[in-house]
Design an enzyme around this catalytic site. Sequence first.
Site, short mmCIF file in Angstrom:
data_model
loop_
_atom_site.label_atom_id
_atom_site.label_comp_id
_atom_site.label_asym_id
_atom_site.label_seq_id
_atom_site.Cartn_x
_atom_site.Cartn_y
_atom_site.Cartn_z
CB SER A 97 -0.88 0.07 1.40
OG SER A 97 -1.52 1.36 1.43
CE1 TYR B 262 -3.72 -2.94 4.57
CE2 TYR B 262 -2.98 -0.44 4.22
CZ TYR B 262 -3.40 -1.81 3.76
OH TYR B 262 -3.90 -1.92 2.56
#
Length: 296
Positions: free
Chosen positions: A167, A180
Amino acid sequence: MPDPQPVSAPAPTPTPELPPRPASVAQGLFAGKVAIITGSESGIGRETARALCQQGAAVVLNGRNATRLAQTHQEFERAGLRVASCVADVTDYEACETLINTAVQTFGRLDILVTNASISQRAYFADMQPQVFRQVLDSNIYGTVYPLKAALPYLTHTRGSVTFISSISALNGMPSGSAYCAGKAAVANLAHTLRLELAHTGIHFGVVHIGFTQNDPDKRVLDATGQPVPIAHRPPRWQKTQAEVASIILRHIRRRRQRTVISALGMLIALVHTYFPRLGDWIVLATIRRLRHFYE
């Protein structure tokens, strides 16, 4: 330092007889290849699997929701695409062995692995329960490590391709995304390490840093207590479609790229983080004050 030990290659498995494919699919860019996409029952994983199938690959679909996975499988089959499916939690190593065996037993080989399955979050670190932090981290790290570990002998045999889905939040810290961000950053560094360790195998190791993407309406992430909640607000003009992201992932695999950063925003974050890290922090802190809903 001793020379790296080669990974033992399995004997080829005979490919079973399968229904004929449309000529346009049989002649695609990935014709004859076999792929596994983890987390492909929905979202980006599903569209990446669809795109690979449309370019000639046979694909094993994966997810934890048996009903949704079966629906996706049936949709692909009705479109004349070559698929198999396997319900498997990718944080369970034995389940990952079953997933890999599904590809080899059904299609005879494995050429492409895309580790897409992961859990995200909307929670500030001070509020998070420790077990929730671990759940998010495990899904991103072990959900990448375990499928690859089980697949490594087959990918070595085919000199295959591995793509870790990361990401843009791995490029610079994102408030309310501590676990995350940590997991996605770890995955990127893992790819670099494996590229060096396993250079002798000829396997391609790459990372795709996903930016803001349109999600399925029922997409959920975890809050501080582990309850599923909707994702944080993202302006639609900043979002790419799932099909657009899938197309970029396919181009990344075909060109065997080491890193792909999706979207102009992602490339800007990478540039600022690399050359102007203090400016990047200032921008994030300013957005927390003025656009708090962006994170919450």
